[in-house]
Write a protein that holds these residues in place. Sequence first.
Motif, PDB file in Angstrom:
ATOM      1  N   CYS A 479      -1.859  -3.496   6.299  1.00  0.00           N
ATOM      2  CA  CYS A 479      -2.055  -2.853   5.000  1.00  0.00           C
ATOM      3  C   CYS A 479      -3.331  -2.004   5.205  1.00  0.00           C
ATOM      4  O   CYS A 479      -3.769  -1.299   4.355  1.00  0.00           O
ATOM      5  N   LYS A 516       0.531  -0.212   9.485  1.00  0.00           N
ATOM      6  CA  LYS A 516       1.684  -0.241   9.589  1.00  0.00           C
ATOM      7  C   LYS A 516       2.501   1.035   9.769  1.00  0.00           C
ATOM      8  O   LYS A 516       3.182   1.198  10.755  1.00  0.00           O
ATOM      9  N   LYS A 621       6.054  -7.986  10.895  1.00  0.00           N
ATOM     10  CA  LYS A 621       6.153  -6.842   9.818  1.00  0.00           C
ATOM     11  C   LYS A 621       5.759  -5.386  10.448  1.00  0.00           C
ATOM     12  O   LYS A 621       6.307  -4.323   9.882  1.00  0.00           O
ATOM     13  N   GLU A 628      12.259   0.929  10.387  1.00  0.00           N
ATOM     14  CA  GLU A 628      12.336   1.357   8.682  1.00  0.00           C
ATOM     15  C   GLU A 628      11.919   2.879   8.592  1.00  0.00           C
ATOM     16  O   GLU A 628      12.593   3.727   7.767  1.00  0.00           O
ATOM     17  N   ASP A 730      16.317 -12.910   7.565  1.00  0.00           N
ATOM     18  CA  ASP A 730      14.737 -12.338   7.578  1.00  0.00           C
ATOM     19  C   ASP A 730      14.305 -13.201   8.543  1.00  0.00           C
ATOM     20  O   ASP A 730      14.629 -14.403   8.792  1.00  0.00           O
ATOM     21  N   LYS A 733       9.038 -16.666   7.146  1.00  0.00           N
ATOM     22  CA  LYS A 733       7.709 -16.293   6.553  1.00  0.00           C
ATOM     23  C   LYS A 733       6.555 -17.554   6.386  1.00  0.00           C
ATOM     24  O   LYS A 733       7.367 -18.278   5.968  1.00  0.00           O
ATOM     25  N   LYS A 740      -2.119  -9.954   4.601  1.00  0.00           N
ATOM     26  CA  LYS A 740      -1.327  -9.047   3.312  1.00  0.00           C
ATOM     27  C   LYS A 740      -0.437  -8.324   4.416  1.00  0.00           C
ATOM     28  O   LYS A 740      -0.838  -7.562   5.501  1.00  0.00           O
ATOM     29  N   VAL A 741       0.943  -8.431   4.212  1.00  0.00           N
ATOM     30  CA  VAL A 741       1.873  -7.653   5.177  1.00  0.00           C
ATOM     31  C   VAL A 741       2.628  -6.645   4.174  1.00  0.00           C
ATOM     32  O   VAL A 741       3.414  -5.931   4.935  1.00  0.00           O
ATOM     33  N   ASP A 742       2.610  -6.796   2.878  1.00  0.00           N
ATOM     34  CA  ASP A 742       3.736  -5.949   2.125  1.00  0.00           C
ATOM     35  C   ASP A 742       2.830  -4.688   1.604  1.00  0.00           C
ATOM     36  O   ASP A 742       2.054  -4.893   0.771  1.00  0.00           O
ATOM     37  N   CYS A 743       3.088  -3.681   2.111  1.00  0.00           N
ATOM     38  CA  CYS A 743       2.229  -2.522   1.928  1.00  0.00           C
ATOM     39  C   CYS A 743       3.427  -1.100   1.902  1.00  0.00           C
ATOM     40  O   CYS A 743       4.271  -1.355   2.837  1.00  0.00           O
ATOM     41  N   TYR A 744       2.983  -0.241   1.135  1.00  0.00           N
ATOM     42  CA  TYR A 744       3.828   0.908   1.300  1.00  0.00           C
ATOM     43  C   TYR A 744       3.738   1.832   2.606  1.00  0.00           C
ATOM     44  O   TYR A 744       2.329   2.114   3.007  1.00  0.00           O
TER      45      TYR A 744
END
Length: 776
Positions: A479, A516, A621, A628, A730, A733, A740-744
């Motif tokens: 991220c 990402k 990720k 994606e 999945d 994890k 931090k791996v969850d980002c837009y």
Amino acid sequence: MAQKLNTRKPDFSPYVKKFWKYFLYTFGGTLLFFLFASWGLLGSMPSFSELENPESNLATEIISSDGVVIGKFFNENRTPIKYEDLPKHLVNALVATEDERFYEHSGIDGRRTIGAAVKLGSDGGASTLTQQLAKLLFHGEGSRFLPFRIIQKAKEWIIAIRLERQYTKNEIIAMYLNKADFINTAVGIRSAAKVYFAKEPKNLTVDEAAMLVGMLKNPSLFNPLRREEKVRERRNVVLKQMEKNHFLTTTQKENFQAKPIKLTFTPEKYNEGTATYFREYLREYMKKWMEENKKEDGSDYNIYSDGLKIYTTIDSRMQLYAEEAVKEHLANLQEEFFIEAKGNKTTPFVNITQAEIDKVMERSMKNTERWRIMTDQGKDEEDIKKSFYIKTKMTVFTWKGDKDTTMTPYDSIRYYKHFLQPGLMSMEPQTGHVKAWVGGIDYRYFQYDHVGLGARQVGSTFKPFVYATAIEQLGMSPCDTIIDGPFIIRKGKHNVTEDWEPRNSDHKYRGMMTLKRALANSINTVSAKLIDKTGPDAVITLMRKLGVDSEIPSQPSIALGAVDITVRDMVAAYSTFANQGIYLKPQVITKIEDKNGNVIFEPKLESKDVLSKDVAYAVIKLLEGVTESGSGDRLRTQGGGWKYNRVTGYPYVFQNPIAGKTGTTQNQSDGWFMGMVPNLATGVWVGNEDRSAHFKTLAAGQGATMALPIWALFMKKCYADASLNVSKGDFEKPKDLTIKVDCYTAPSYTERENDSISGDSTKVEPEEQNTDEFGL
């Protein structure tokens, strides 16, 4: 006067004495003859130990992880089988046809022997099954010269009697059927059942068993591939014998006799069948293994005659699906290649001079068997070259089947350079077990293995290793943001000999973006900035830990994939990310057994901790972002009317998590796709043998078009087979993840303008490409 009658009885005693004299001489001579033969004075005889362990060339079997024999190594294609695994009707057919009183005699059938002698062999020989086995095991057909033939027959009788004492009747039948030659690479009943009917002996029908028994009289004469009517007649004779001996009723006999000969011919040759490239890789593996491992008595193992069983990690189902996926896609893609090549005077080569073509072709000619043979014959180079321009009849490969034609050897070499070649390997990240291996399109014509041998430039599939190094050493996360903008590495830094300014494939810059999104879009400038921060040597160190021993120059251009690596090494390196940072060396063997079932080798798992779980998961990720919203997002689309939909086989519409990366090298010479789900990592490369032969357009020649569809077709087949248990879940994890791996991540290609290529007005997805701006 009447003559006096002689009343003395005739004296036969001299005749009686002569009779007994000759009888004793004959009996004694015969006895001595057999004694001399048994003592070996008339030629070697098998010892007791040889009778107990008769020498036999046994094929080494290659067995898949799901228990299927996928190939063999052999001088004689013989695999032993126990009597218990023979169907009763096969045994009945054999006894009824070859030796009706088999269970009554002790090796020699006196009645048949006397009958054969009286008729001077006009009704056939008198050899019992045991005598035939003796002949097969110890002295073959022998001489036709009468004195020698008599000696051989005596030895045959003696050996037969010894065999009867040493073995049970059932063991003799099994030994005989295991030894018999059924031609067409089939030696022994198990091989014969597989070669002619693609089944195990226990599954043979009565008429199939009768056909094989009928062949025993003269396999060349009763060859089902050449003399179907003769074979049918001989089979019906066997069925009639079975009726005569009350093994079949008249109705059953007639029903089986009415059936046609129906073969499922599957020759077990080294260059045909499934997993041919893997089997050749395994052959080389076993050569090294035999150098390092000896038998208990110190002698060498022989994979062609020792009857070993090599248990491999290959899954026969996955192997089949991989080969099918390659054929389905490349047959279509090859057609596009030929269409694009029309009008190109230098086809299949693109953008090279005639002088360069001449060099490529001369190098290829010198690599041929023709050149080697003529050189060994002492021919001079000019004569050898001339032979390449003489037309000759030959059979060539096409995707529609083998084709007989006439062309010069030179033209055939150039013809074959048109063909796109694949390399595919699939591996379980958690075990290191290789599940599928496809090194080419047809081993009969293309024998170079593009999985284990063919190191090719990897393009943007190398970028995740640069990102992994940056995350690990610089503490970055997917991220974190970085600027996509003009960037120059000045002369002298990182061994750069002149200023290097990498550019993106579309020569655009997008400003601030997350790592990402940068990897999803395969932004060259971002990769260059990251390697500038870490230094090339740090990335090279990571690659060495990941098992890659290819030469990697210590230069920043490696960030864009200017590195040659094999498919095998790439799959193993990527698998490390899915295995929480633990590298496992690819395993192809689980164990090896000798012919008696004793385990003689079990490989040790080679592993090493390379990355922390957090870093490995962060890279996963990043790679999920590629499928994606990046160059791999067509895995999830319907296709949208794109020009190459027919070639790529849309739609795929995968909905499960997929970590992947596409790659395309300079001038579309190499197309890659590396794809992973939690329990299966698969790498695919596609390209021509020569890098100067390639697609002219990026739309057709990018990795997303050449390689990704093969991965998708393979995975669709694997998912359709529920018994394989390929994951749709999945990736695991790590607990207490610190990165931090969850980002837009904004959509990549849908936001672009003017992305058409080569005048095609349809919006396409121009994947990353290493252009000629390596500049080093």
